[in-house]
Structure formats: C-alpha cells, structure tokens
Design an enzyme around this catalytic site. Structure first.
Site, PDB file in Angstrom:
ATOM      1  N   PHE A 196      -7.871  -7.279   3.541  1.00 55.45           N
ATOM      2  CA  PHE A 196      -7.688  -7.910   2.226  1.00 55.45           C
ATOM      3  C   PHE A 196      -7.387  -6.815   1.209  1.00 55.45           C
ATOM      4  O   PHE A 196      -8.176  -5.888   1.015  1.00 55.45           O
ATOM      5  CB  PHE A 196      -8.952  -8.683   1.822  1.00 55.45           C
ATOM      6  N   GLY A 197      -6.236  -6.915   0.544  1.00 56.60           N
ATOM      7  CA  GLY A 197      -5.847  -5.961  -0.493  1.00 56.60           C
ATOM      8  C   GLY A 197      -5.982  -6.592  -1.865  1.00 56.60           C
ATOM      9  O   GLY A 197      -5.595  -7.753  -2.062  1.00 56.60           O
ATOM     10  N   TYR A 198      -6.529  -5.832  -2.799  1.00 58.37           N
ATOM     11  CA  TYR A 198      -6.736  -6.369  -4.151  1.00 58.37           C
ATOM     12  C   TYR A 198      -6.222  -5.430  -5.240  1.00 58.37           C
ATOM     13  O   TYR A 198      -6.251  -5.769  -6.421  1.00 58.37           O
ATOM     14  CB  TYR A 198      -8.240  -6.657  -4.387  1.00 58.37           C
ATOM     15  N   GLY A 199      -5.763  -4.245  -4.841  1.00 56.97           N
ATOM     16  CA  GLY A 199      -5.260  -3.265  -5.814  1.00 56.97           C
ATOM     17  C   GLY A 199      -3.878  -2.823  -5.404  1.00 56.97           C
ATOM     18  O   GLY A 199      -2.982  -3.657  -5.171  1.00 56.97           O
TER      19      GLY A 199
ATOM     20  N   GLU B 246      -7.088   5.713   1.342  1.00 55.55           N
ATOM     21  CA  GLU B 246      -8.220   5.207   0.545  1.00 55.55           C
ATOM     22  C   GLU B 246      -9.405   6.174   0.574  1.00 55.55           C
ATOM     23  O   GLU B 246     -10.536   5.766   0.329  1.00 55.55           O
ATOM     24  CB  GLU B 246      -8.644   3.828   1.083  1.00 55.55           C
TER      25      GLU B 246
HETATM   26  C1  SIN Z   1      -6.872  -2.174  -2.472  1.00 54.97           C
HETATM   27  O1  SIN Z   1      -5.758  -2.167  -3.002  1.00 54.97           O
HETATM   28  O2  SIN Z   1      -7.237  -3.144  -1.759  1.00 54.97           O
HETATM   29  C2  SIN Z   1      -7.826  -1.037  -2.629  1.00 54.97           C
HETATM   30  C3  SIN Z   1      -7.697  -0.289  -3.900  1.00 54.97           C
HETATM   31  C4  SIN Z   1      -6.398   0.449  -4.064  1.00 54.97           C
HETATM   32  O3  SIN Z   1      -5.959   1.131  -3.121  1.00 54.97           O
HETATM   33  O4  SIN Z   1      -5.798   0.377  -5.137  1.00 54.97           O
END
Ligand code: SIN
Length: 191
Positions: free
Chosen positions: A28-31, A103
C-alpha cells in the site's frame, strides 16, 4: 535516544519475513510511492486503509532535504476513525530489494488491511516511519510545515515538488485529505 541508522532500517526490513514465502503480495502506497512508481508491479488498484492518517511529520535528510536542512515527507500516524486513501500495488517479494533501499530513512514495513473499491480486503505491507526513528520531526503548525517544505531541497529535488506531486496524485484518485491539500494551498501562496 534511538540509535537507529539507515543501515539498521534496511536490515530490520530484510529480517521481516512476513510475506517471504508468497509469490505475490500487496504493497500500500500513500506518499511518493503513489506517483513515483520506479518499481515493477503486477497490477495496481486504488485502496484505503483505516485507522491511519497521512502526515508530513517525517524528516527527509536524504531525498528532499539535507542533514543540515531536512525536508518533510509523509508518514502514517495512528488515528482512530481516520481513512487513508492511496494506491495498492501487487508486487513480488524481489521488489523489496529496491523498496527497502528507497524507504531506508526510518521507514519500517508494517502489515495492514487494505480495502479495495467494492469492499474486498487483502493484507498489505506499508512503509511507516514511526515516532521513534531519528528522522522523525512530528507535528508543527501548517504554516511552519509549509515554510519548511518550501525551502528544502535535496538530491531528489525540491521538497515542494514532493508535496505538489502528491496532491495531484491524490486529486487523480478522488481522495480527500485536508492536511495535504491545506499544505498545497499554503505552499502555492508562496509562488
Ligand atoms: C509511501 O509512499 O507509501 C511511503 C512514503 C514515501 O515514500 O513517500
């Protein structure tokens, strides 16, 4: 004071064997993982996770800032009743080689339940930078966070690009996020 280093984060994520025997799994990606997809995936689907709020509370000394002038990037904060909208990617475990490195500044793999449109649910991994990691900056006012994002620049480019790309990607998803869109408005006022 935590002694967690980048190398520790990679090693701790490598030791996380939860999905190791799976041929495929959901991330799951959120950023930035929503909009900077520099890894192979089998399919992607918009998804949500419950009980987590997206916040620009993680410092970025390696991508969107420098050790002397860190930027701010998103992490997830536990928050009862919150819904975080993002993108789920089906990947193979081999992709962790790249993701753990990308990450590495404080993010650890955590298992969550991702929910897809229509209500289907799947276990998924998400990278979260918790309050005990050395790069964690924590809360600040919207004006302070926006000012810090506006001035920070790192090897991956201006911090404001991270925010503006994320806001665009969330709009494309039809996502609501008062924190991100409030910061976007504040930063655009500086233009
Ligand atoms: C994400 O995108 O899920 C993690 C945070 C990022 O790498 O910006």
């Amino acid at each position: 004071m935590s002694t967690l280093t980048d190398a520790d984060t990679i090693a701790r994520n490598r030791a996380m064997r939860y999905f190791a025997s799976h041929e495929r799994l959901w991330l799951f990606g959120y950023g930035s993982l929503i909009y900077k997809v520099d890894f192979p995936f089998l399919q992607r689907r918009p998804a949500i996770i419950r009980g987590w709020a997206r916040r620009f509370w993680q410092g970025s000394h390696d991508h969107r800032g420098t050790p002397a002038a860190p930027g701010r990037v998103v992490t997830l904060v536990e928050s009862a009743g919150a819904v975080c909208q993002g993108m789920a990617f089906e990947i193979t475990p081999a992709v962790f080689e790249h993701l753990d490195h990308r990450e590495k500044n404080g993010y650890l793999r955590v298992v969550v339940d991702a929910e897809f449109e229509g209500g289907a649910r799947e276990e998924a991994l998400v990278y979260i930078a918790g309050p005990d990691n050395p790069a964690y900056l924590g809360p600040a006012s919207e004006a302070e966070i926006a000012a810090q994002i506006d001035r920070a620049v790192g090897p991956s480019g201006p911090n404001r690009d991270y925010l503006l790309h994320l806001a665009d990607a969330l709009r494309d998803l039809g996502a609501e996020d008062a924190h991100v869109f409030g910061l976007e408005r504040a930063v655009r006022k500086q233009e």
